[in-house]
Design a protein around this motif. Structure first.
Motif, mmCIF file in Angstrom:
data_model
loop_
_atom_site.group_PDB
_atom_site.id
_atom_site.type_symbol
_atom_site.label_atom_id
_atom_site.label_comp_id
_atom_site.label_asym_id
_atom_site.label_seq_id
_atom_site.Cartn_x
_atom_site.Cartn_y
_atom_site.Cartn_z
ATOM 1 N N MET A 184 0.839 -1.206 0.000
ATOM 2 C CA MET A 184 0.000 0.000 0.000
ATOM 3 C C MET A 184 0.877 1.261 0.000
ATOM 4 S SD MET A 184 -3.395 -0.834 0.466
ATOM 5 C CE MET A 184 -4.240 0.114 1.721
ATOM 6 N N ALA A 185 1.962 1.244 0.783
ATOM 7 C CA ALA A 185 2.856 2.405 0.859
ATOM 8 C C ALA A 185 3.511 2.656 -0.499
ATOM 9 C CB ALA A 185 3.910 2.174 1.941
ATOM 10 N N LYS A 186 3.890 1.562 -1.150
ATOM 11 C CA LYS A 186 4.506 1.687 -2.476
ATOM 12 C C LYS A 186 3.509 2.287 -3.481
ATOM 13 C CE LYS A 186 6.570 -2.057 -3.666
ATOM 14 N NZ LYS A 186 6.841 -3.411 -4.209
ATOM 15 N N ALA A 187 2.276 1.795 -3.440
ATOM 16 C CA ALA A 187 1.242 2.304 -4.360
ATOM 17 C C ALA A 187 0.952 3.784 -4.080
ATOM 18 C CB ALA A 187 -0.031 1.469 -4.220
ATOM 19 N N ASP A 188 0.918 4.148 -2.813
ATOM 20 C CA ASP A 188 0.656 5.553 -2.462
ATOM 21 C C ASP A 188 1.766 6.463 -3.006
ATOM 22 O OD1 ASP A 188 -1.658 4.896 -1.172
ATOM 23 O OD2 ASP A 188 -0.803 4.947 0.858
ATOM 24 N N ALA A 189 3.019 5.994 -2.904
ATOM 25 C CA ALA A 189 4.145 6.790 -3.402
ATOM 26 C C ALA A 189 4.053 6.964 -4.921
ATOM 27 C CB ALA A 189 5.464 6.110 -3.019
ATOM 28 N N LEU A 190 3.630 5.909 -5.596
ATOM 29 C CA LEU A 190 3.501 6.001 -7.057
ATOM 30 C C LEU A 190 2.357 6.945 -7.441
ATOM 31 C CD1 LEU A 190 4.189 2.275 -7.936
ATOM 32 C CD2 LEU A 190 5.508 4.242 -8.748
ATOM 33 N N LEU A 191 1.273 6.934 -6.691
ATOM 34 C CA LEU A 191 0.178 7.867 -6.979
ATOM 35 C C LEU A 191 0.657 9.313 -6.794
ATOM 36 C CD1 LEU A 191 -2.724 8.579 -7.636
ATOM 37 C CD2 LEU A 191 -3.318 8.205 -5.222
ATOM 38 N N THR A 192 1.467 9.545 -5.768
ATOM 39 C CA THR A 192 2.021 10.887 -5.565
ATOM 40 C C THR A 192 2.854 11.307 -6.772
ATOM 41 O OG1 THR A 192 2.065 10.554 -3.174
ATOM 42 C CG2 THR A 192 3.482 12.283 -4.048
ATOM 43 N N SER A 193 3.644 10.369 -7.277
ATOM 44 C CA SER A 193 4.455 10.665 -8.467
ATOM 45 C C SER A 193 3.584 10.974 -9.674
ATOM 46 C CB SER A 193 5.379 9.473 -8.782
ATOM 47 O OG SER A 193 6.253 9.235 -7.714
ATOM 48 N N LEU A 194 2.504 10.214 -9.825
ATOM 49 C CA LEU A 194 1.605 10.443 -10.959
ATOM 50 C C LEU A 194 0.941 11.813 -10.863
ATOM 51 C CD1 LEU A 194 -0.141 6.941 -11.220
ATOM 52 C CD2 LEU A 194 1.397 7.961 -12.916
ATOM 53 N N ARG A 195 0.551 12.177 -9.675
ATOM 54 C CA ARG A 195 -0.122 13.472 -9.494
ATOM 55 C C ARG A 195 0.811 14.643 -9.786
ATOM 56 N NH1 ARG A 195 -4.260 12.887 -4.437
ATOM 57 N NH2 ARG A 195 -4.715 15.018 -5.055
ATOM 58 N N SER A 196 2.091 14.474 -9.521
ATOM 59 C CA SER A 196 3.034 15.582 -9.722
ATOM 60 C C SER A 196 3.753 15.510 -11.070
ATOM 61 C CB SER A 196 4.061 15.604 -8.582
ATOM 62 O OG SER A 196 4.762 14.389 -8.542
ATOM 63 N N ALA A 197 3.411 14.509 -11.887
ATOM 64 C CA ALA A 197 4.063 14.379 -13.198
ATOM 65 C C ALA A 197 3.765 15.602 -14.064
ATOM 66 C CB ALA A 197 3.585 13.108 -13.886
ATOM 67 N N ALA A 198 4.743 15.954 -14.902
ATOM 68 C CA ALA A 198 4.636 17.181 -15.694
ATOM 69 C C ALA A 198 3.536 17.103 -16.749
ATOM 70 C CB ALA A 198 5.979 17.474 -16.353
ATOM 71 N N ASN A 199 3.324 15.938 -17.305
ATOM 72 C CA ASN A 199 2.329 15.813 -18.379
ATOM 73 C C ASN A 199 1.924 14.343 -18.548
ATOM 74 O OD1 ASN A 199 4.467 14.580 -19.829
ATOM 75 N ND2 ASN A 199 5.182 16.624 -20.469
ATOM 76 N N ASP A 200 1.066 14.107 -19.542
ATOM 77 C CA ASP A 200 0.540 12.752 -19.758
ATOM 78 C C ASP A 200 1.655 11.782 -20.154
ATOM 79 O OD1 ASP A 200 -1.774 11.011 -19.878
ATOM 80 O OD2 ASP A 200 -1.419 10.939 -22.046
ATOM 81 N N THR A 201 2.610 12.270 -20.937
ATOM 82 C CA THR A 201 3.721 11.396 -21.339
ATOM 83 C C THR A 201 4.525 10.934 -20.121
ATOM 84 O OG1 THR A 201 3.900 12.558 -23.457
ATOM 85 C CG2 THR A 201 5.811 11.280 -22.762
ATOM 86 N N ALA A 202 4.768 11.860 -19.200
ATOM 87 C CA ALA A 202 5.516 11.508 -17.991
ATOM 88 C C ALA A 202 4.724 10.521 -17.137
ATOM 89 C CB ALA A 202 5.830 12.777 -17.192
ATOM 90 N N ARG A 203 3.401 10.705 -17.074
ATOM 91 C CA ARG A 203 2.574 9.786 -16.283
ATOM 92 C C ARG A 203 2.612 8.377 -16.867
ATOM 93 N NH1 ARG A 203 -0.857 14.278 -15.295
ATOM 94 N NH2 ARG A 203 -1.899 13.993 -17.297
ATOM 95 N N LYS A 204 2.512 8.296 -18.192
ATOM 96 C CA LYS A 204 2.528 6.973 -18.827
ATOM 97 C C LYS A 204 3.868 6.274 -18.616
ATOM 98 C CE LYS A 204 -1.108 7.794 -22.218
ATOM 99 N NZ LYS A 204 -1.481 8.130 -23.593
#
Length: 269
Positions: free
Chosen positions: A16-36
């Motif tokens: 769960m902690a790992k997934a939460d950290a990845l969601l934080t990264s997705l939310r702060s990604a610069a754009n859709d390409t970075a999220r993908k």
């Protein structure tokens, strides 16, 4: 399809902690390409929950209820993570914020997952959820095994075909079942063959149960008949047990007989 109580469980806290950290990264990604890129670079993460998810369904596919020891199970994202398609192929942004959300994971056999792909149509006129929005506002066309009401909409017939349940009279519910049968590949021929065999076995058990029960009711000293109808009932109940492969087919077979005494077997299965 049987109901899967996914939301009554929680995965390991470390995951769960790992997934939460990845969601934080997705939310702060610069754009859709970075999220993908974040999603692609971490596509092993949802696979780490595969065995945990399989225990919830007694090692069965959540959509077909089939067991298969000679293929890879997929951890399917119910809401597609990178792009989503309407029934007509119209493309929309994916549900990237659910890429690592365990509540969005389903276990699916290869034949079903390949056919479903990124299709995720909604009821005509229903708006798609904005990023990080409330998905409860969406009315999905595909049946969902973690929704307690959805598995009961799907039934089967004696030739192994998946069909709408007999009680359905709402056009949208009927459309949901019919589309789900196509998109989840539920009439995959080898799967239909397996269903047909389960139906035939269950029907034979039902006929034996009814015959021996009638003999016992005519002559209460016929202990052999009494034992036989009880054994037949036990066999039919066993086929409907949620741990059994294609148990929902056995349930449909019992219901198709239209006998209230048989319906009583469902309550103790």
């Amino acid at each position: 399809m049987r109901y899967i109580p996914l939301l009554e469980q929680t995965p390991d806290p470390a995951w769960m902690a790992k997934a939460d950290a990845l969601l934080t990264s997705l939310r702060s990604a610069a754009n859709d390409t970075a999220r993908k890129k974040i999603i692609d670079d971490n596509d092993h993460v949802w696979g780490e929950l595969k065995q945990w998810l399989l225990t919830l369904s007694h090692q069965k596919c959540w959509f077909s209820e089939a067991k298969d020891c000679f293929s890879h199970w997929d951890v399917e994202h119910f809401r597609p993570k990178k792009s989503a398609k309407d029934a007509d192929g119209t493309l929309h942004d994916g549900y990237w914020w659910l890429a690592f959300a365990w509540q969005n994971f389903r276990i699916c056999g290869n034949a079903g997952n390949r056919k479903k792909g990124t299709f995720f149509p909604l009821r005509p006129g229903c708006a798609r959820c904005a990023p990080l929005g409330d998905i409860r506002n969406e009315d999905a066309q595909l049946l969902d095994p973690i929704d307690e009401d959805d598995p009961g909409l799907l039934s089967f017939n004696m030739v192994g075909r998946a069909i709408p349940a007999a009680h359905i009279n709402d056009p949208w519910e009927k459309a949901r079942v019919e589309y789900s049968v196509i998109r989840y590949n539920l009439d995959f021929p080898p799967l239909m063959d397996k269903r047909k065999a389960v139906w035939a076995d269950c029907w034979a058990g039902i006929q034996e149960y009814l015959k021996e029960l009638a003999l016992y009711q005519q002559d209460k000293t016929n202990i052999i008949a009494k034992d036989r109808f009880k054994q037949a009932a036990k066999r039919v109940r066993g086929m409907m047990n949620e741990k059994k492969e294609l148990s929902s087919v056995a349930r449909a077979c019992v219901l198709s007989a239209g006998d209230q005494r048989l319906v009583g077997l469902l309550q103790s299965a």
